[in-house]
Design an enzyme around this catalytic site. Structure first.
Site, PDB file in Angstrom:
ATOM      1  N   SER A  42      66.400 -48.364 -36.520  1.00  0.00           N
ATOM      2  CA  SER A  42      65.038 -48.384 -37.060  1.00  0.00           C
ATOM      3  C   SER A  42      64.170 -49.409 -36.335  1.00  0.00           C
ATOM      4  O   SER A  42      64.661 -50.311 -35.652  1.00  0.00           O
ATOM      5  CB  SER A  42      65.041 -48.687 -38.559  1.00  0.00           C
ATOM      6  OG  SER A  42      64.930 -50.068 -38.817  1.00  0.00           O
ATOM      7  N   VAL A  43      62.867 -49.260 -36.543  1.00  0.00           N
ATOM      8  CA  VAL A  43      61.881 -50.163 -35.968  1.00  0.00           C
ATOM      9  C   VAL A  43      62.047 -51.583 -36.497  1.00  0.00           C
ATOM     10  O   VAL A  43      61.626 -52.558 -35.863  1.00  0.00           O
ATOM     11  CB  VAL A  43      60.457 -49.630 -36.267  1.00  0.00           C
ATOM     12  CG1 VAL A  43      60.156 -49.717 -37.764  1.00  0.00           C
ATOM     13  CG2 VAL A  43      59.389 -50.355 -35.456  1.00  0.00           C
ATOM     14  N   LYS A  44      62.691 -51.724 -37.652  1.00  0.00           N
ATOM     15  CA  LYS A  44      62.786 -53.027 -38.307  1.00  0.00           C
ATOM     16  C   LYS A  44      63.700 -54.013 -37.572  1.00  0.00           C
ATOM     17  O   LYS A  44      63.655 -55.212 -37.851  1.00  0.00           O
ATOM     18  CB  LYS A  44      63.278 -52.861 -39.750  1.00  0.00           C
ATOM     19  CG  LYS A  44      62.380 -51.990 -40.627  1.00  0.00           C
ATOM     20  CD  LYS A  44      61.053 -52.644 -40.897  1.00  0.00           C
ATOM     21  CE  LYS A  44      60.262 -51.878 -41.949  1.00  0.00           C
ATOM     22  NZ  LYS A  44      58.994 -52.534 -42.290  1.00  0.00           N
ATOM     23  N   ASP A  45      64.521 -53.514 -36.653  1.00  0.00           N
ATOM     24  CA  ASP A  45      65.369 -54.423 -35.877  1.00  0.00           C
ATOM     25  C   ASP A  45      64.526 -55.465 -35.155  1.00  0.00           C
ATOM     26  O   ASP A  45      64.917 -56.633 -35.019  1.00  0.00           O
ATOM     27  CB  ASP A  45      66.182 -53.646 -34.829  1.00  0.00           C
ATOM     28  CG  ASP A  45      67.280 -52.802 -35.440  1.00  0.00           C
ATOM     29  OD1 ASP A  45      67.425 -52.823 -36.673  1.00  0.00           O
ATOM     30  OD2 ASP A  45      67.988 -52.128 -34.679  1.00  0.00           O
ATOM     31  N   ALA A  48      63.240 -58.192 -37.499  1.00  0.00           N
ATOM     32  CA  ALA A  48      64.342 -58.937 -38.097  1.00  0.00           C
ATOM     33  C   ALA A  48      64.754 -60.093 -37.192  1.00  0.00           C
ATOM     34  O   ALA A  48      64.945 -61.232 -37.649  1.00  0.00           O
ATOM     35  CB  ALA A  48      65.523 -58.006 -38.357  1.00  0.00           C
TER      36      ALA A  48
END
Length: 453
Positions: A42-45, A48
């Site tokens: 996901s883009v959230k890596d 994070a």
């Protein structure tokens, strides 16, 4: 040798893929930024890593500490990867509307998962916002990430995602379309792109039950717009600091059904297996088609992998239960086909009212046909029984024949759904279907409503 020192070095540089069939009615070049190629899918890596590194740098996160965050699942996965590599513990707080796959994946990578109810106010002590904050205050040597107001979120996309898109399109991008949740992606990418070319349009995809669109257009935070919705990863009942509304040119809202249907369409028509917010983005893109010209280059961001939704949007039963499955319901048999094997519950004329009530409670039904040795002779429903009870508290010990109403109408399997619908009146809440094998099935108002597309 060409290798990465650890998995975190593989984050970013995700591909742009041209979309074809699913955007055929859009007269522009449409490219998908497929963020599922990140190691956490996901883009959230991206954010994070950035949020943790910034917290380490200023001392908010200390060696051996515990990271605590409220997440819809994807940020939790990104945080989990970093936590493993850097030696931190992780507690993820999630709402109960998130898919089971997301929860299982987080547990698989070592996170402790705490599940909270969805249908509560953000300030409610049971909400996942409140529980996250409480756990952070109670846990020694912990750090509450707060991706909504942590500006490292947007900064990650300003430093990484925006420049990647600009480079990959050779500066020809004219529109950027993305779902808005925490706001980090749209604000970080939008800021970078508008610095390169102020004429680039930034469009946010919102969902019904979220406050973003109206707030952007009117400046009013309307609590009446807040209600529970199914779509995951976009929309909010708060205004995160990461959402910079001044960078956003407009929003369009997408229904839960359209988001789910288009999530499946992306897989079937483009062979790209992505998640729920991607479906919302594609439907939103189609709603905005009048804004695009033939020479435009439109980039839409696909947030995460479809593997996190196999029990939901990619499950026929789940879709059917919510009326999201696009099936052609034209006849009585179409309404009952998914539960045609269930036994018809009946009550006999000489049985007591208490028996009917017990059966309703046991099988969670509201109407029961009444039979005798000759066949169907009447019916009872919960409204009849309630009225009878109000009139006579001893009605439970009376035989059904004393309180029953008229028998339900009977139709054939091939009866058009329009004709079946006409049989429902104030006095009649169900219709029986002759299965042509000596048995019958029941159609209720609920079944008819569930078949409406």
């Amino acid at each position: 040798m060409d290798f990465s020192k650890n998995i975190l070095e593989t984050i970013g540089n995700t591909p742009l893929v041209k979309l074809n069939k699913i955007v055929a009615e859009i007269d522009a070049l449409v490219l998908a930024k497929v963020e599922t190629f990140n190691p956490g899918n996901s883009v959230k890596d991206r954010m994070a890593v950035k949020m943790i590194e910034d917290a380490e740098a200023d001392g908010r996160l200390k060696p051996g500490g515990t990271i605590i965050e409220g997440t819809s699942g994807n940020t939790g996965m990104g945080l989990a990867l970093v936590a493993i590599i850097k030696g931190y513990k992780l507690i993820c707080v999630m709402s109960d509307k998130q898919s089971k796959e997301k929860m299982d994946i987080l547990r698989a990578v070592g996170a402790k998962v705490v599940v909270c109810p969805t249908d509560v106010e953000p300030t409610d002590p049971r909400s996942y916002y409140s529980v996250s904050k409480r756990l952070a205050s109670e846990t020694p040597n912990s750090w509450y990430v707060n991706q909504y107001d942590n500006m490292s979120n947007a900064l990650a996309h300003y430093e990484q995602t925006g420049p990647e898109i600009w480079k990959q399109t050779e500066g020809k991008i004219t529109h950027f379309v993305v779902g808005v949740g925490t706001g980090g992606t749209i604000s970080g990418v939008g800021k970078y792109l508008k610095e390169q070319n102020p004429n680039i349009k930034i469009w946010g995809i919102d969902t019904y039950g979220s406050v973003f669109k109206k707030y952007h257009e009117t400046g009013i935070f309307d609590e009446n717009e807040i209600y529970s919705y199914i779509t995951e990863g976009i929309g909010e009942d708060i205004l995160p600091k990461n959402v910079d509304f001044s960078l956003i040119d407009g929003f369009t809202k997408v229904t839960d059904k359209d988001a789910a249907v288009y999530t499946r369409k992306i897989a079937l028509e483009e062979a790209i297996f992505v998640g729920n917010s991607a479906g919302a983005c594609i439907k939103g893109l189609l709603q905005l088609k009048e804004h695009f010209k033939p020479d435009d280059v439109v980039v839409v961001l696909f947030h995460d992998s479809g593997s996190r939704y196999v029990g939901k949007m990619f499950n026929d039963d789940w879709m059917r239960e919510r009326g999201f499955l696009e099936e052609n319901v034209t006849k009585a048999e179409d309404v009952i086909k998914d539960h045609i094997d269930k036994q018809l519950i009946v009550v006999r004329t000489e049985e007591l009212v208490s028996h009917a009530i017990e059966r309703m409670r046991k099988y969670k039904i509201s109407q029961i046909p009444v039979v005798d040795i000759n066949g169907f002779v009447g019916s009872v429903d919960e409204t009849d029984l309630f009225r009878s009870y109000v009139a006579d508290k001893n009605v439970a010990e009376k035989p059904i024949k004393e309180v029953m109403g008229k028998p339900f109408p009977i139709v054939k399997l091939g009866t058009p759904i329009e004709e079946v619908s006409k049989l429902f009146t104030k006095e009649n809440d169900a219709v029986l279907v002759d299965l042509e094998n000596g048995s019958h099935h029941i159609i209720t108002k609920y079944d008819i409503i569930g078949s409406i597309k």
